[in-house]
Design an enzyme around this catalytic site. Sequence first.
Site, short mmCIF file in Angstrom:
data_model
loop_
_atom_site.label_atom_id
_atom_site.label_comp_id
_atom_site.label_asym_id
_atom_site.label_seq_id
_atom_site.Cartn_x
_atom_site.Cartn_y
_atom_site.Cartn_z
N CYS A 38 -3.83 -1.39 -2.20
CA CYS A 38 -4.64 0.78 -1.98
C CYS A 38 -5.14 0.62 -3.08
O CYS A 38 -5.31 -0.35 -4.14
CB CYS A 38 -2.78 1.27 -2.45
N ASN A 39 -6.32 1.16 -3.11
CA ASN A 39 -7.07 1.07 -4.36
C ASN A 39 -6.90 2.61 -5.41
O ASN A 39 -6.65 2.33 -6.53
CB ASN A 39 -8.86 2.05 -4.05
N THR A 40 -6.06 3.54 -5.01
CA THR A 40 -4.93 4.32 -6.21
C THR A 40 -4.49 3.08 -6.94
O THR A 40 -4.76 3.54 -8.21
CB THR A 40 -4.13 5.10 -5.31
N TYR A 82 -0.76 8.57 -2.07
CA TYR A 82 -0.99 8.54 -3.84
C TYR A 82 -1.71 9.37 -4.53
O TYR A 82 -1.74 8.65 -5.72
CB TYR A 82 -0.34 6.44 -4.14
N GLY A 83 -2.67 8.73 -3.56
CA GLY A 83 -3.96 9.22 -3.65
C GLY A 83 -4.07 10.63 -4.20
O GLY A 83 -5.15 11.54 -5.40
N ASP A 109 1.28 -1.15 0.24
CA ASP A 109 -0.02 -0.09 0.09
C ASP A 109 0.40 1.40 -0.22
O ASP A 109 2.20 1.60 -0.16
CB ASP A 109 -0.85 0.02 1.08
N SER A 110 0.36 2.15 -0.68
CA SER A 110 1.07 3.82 -0.01
C SER A 110 1.51 3.72 1.24
O SER A 110 2.53 5.15 1.67
CB SER A 110 0.12 4.83 -0.68
N GLU A 136 -5.61 8.34 9.79
CA GLU A 136 -3.79 7.86 10.51
C GLU A 136 -3.92 9.06 11.84
O GLU A 136 -3.12 8.00 13.20
CB GLU A 136 -2.95 8.96 9.34
N THR A 161 -8.75 1.83 1.13
CA THR A 161 -8.24 1.06 2.16
C THR A 161 -7.56 1.36 4.00
O THR A 161 -7.70 0.61 4.72
CB THR A 161 -6.63 0.41 1.97
N HIS A 162 -7.54 3.03 3.79
CA HIS A 162 -8.04 3.77 5.12
C HIS A 162 -9.31 3.88 5.92
O HIS A 162 -8.96 4.04 6.64
CB HIS A 162 -7.39 5.41 4.59
N1 DGL Z 1 -4.47 3.50 1.21
C1 DGL Z 1 -4.91 4.51 -0.68
C2 DGL Z 1 -5.78 3.90 -1.42
O1 DGL Z 1 -6.47 2.69 -0.69
C3 DGL Z 1 -5.10 6.14 0.26
C4 DGL Z 1 -4.28 7.12 0.77
C5 DGL Z 1 -3.10 7.96 -0.34
O2 DGL Z 1 -3.68 8.78 -0.70
O3 DGL Z 1 -2.38 6.59 -0.93
O4 DGL Z 1 -6.56 4.62 -2.35
#
Ligand code: DGL
Length: 272
Positions: free
Chosen positions: A74-76, A43-44, A11-12, A153, A186-187
């Site tokens: 990570c969805n992004t 990453y978003g 994940d990011s 966070e 995922t947050h």
């Molecule tokens: N955990 C990342 C997701 O699922 C979000 C956090 C990010 O922006 O990196 O997209």
Amino acid sequence: MEKEKPIGVFDSGIGGLTVVKRLFSTLPKENIIYFGDTARVPYGSKSNSTVIEYSMQDTNFLLSKNVKAVVVACNTASSIAIDELRKTFDVPVIGMIDPGSSMAVRETRSNKIGVIGTRATVSNRAYSTAIRKINPEIEVTEKACPLFVPVAEEGWVKHKATYEIAEEYLKELREKGIDTLVLGCTHYPILAEVIQEVIGREVRLIDSGIASSEIVRNELSRIGLETNSAVPGHASFYVSDIPTTFKQVAELFLGQPVEEVFKVDIESIKFK
Ligand code: DGL
């Protein structure tokens, strides 16, 4: 032996630990190598080319640890980089978008689904494309909720500010009359209680981590790579930076103690 190799998860940052928690309950005997790119999160808000480059490096690191499959927790990264990862690497790569979309389509009765995620996931229309590919009749409303990431966070699981932010972000989805809401980052499972309260008890929340864990289990069984181990699996944690609050926040996301965390110089990992 191939079967006894660990599953790699990245994940990011720490959000993907909510997916590790789900993997542990679905596949309790599997070992996991986790990489969180804490030095380069989020990453978003980054460009697609940067997210692809980082995701390639993250996957390459996991493969250097000899993993049998990679979960993009990570969805992004899933929405932007999954095709490139599948083209480049010859292990199964499981993302968040397709599993979460299929689960949402199975759950909806009104054919009105809401999706919340980072700006990148929403502007790439990742979920609406995947959902409408399964059923073009479904109306999908996507909403970027970037402030949920720092709030999660911060551990503000039921904070007054979290309710206010949720109210602001979710009112549009409530007005649309959705009956299913995908937690497309995922947050967000950390904030599920507040999100549920604000969106309404009648709306079913979809945790893409649960959906993807089921896909990982099916995929490992399909290719004959599920572990034969009889003892509970264990996870090793690697990050690109160790922020001061890492352990405390990681334990909140994972729901169990984090013993040891190793730091990796991710930019020095060479592509294979
Ligand atoms: N955990 C990342 C997701 O699922 C979000 C956090 C990010 O922006 O990196 O997209």
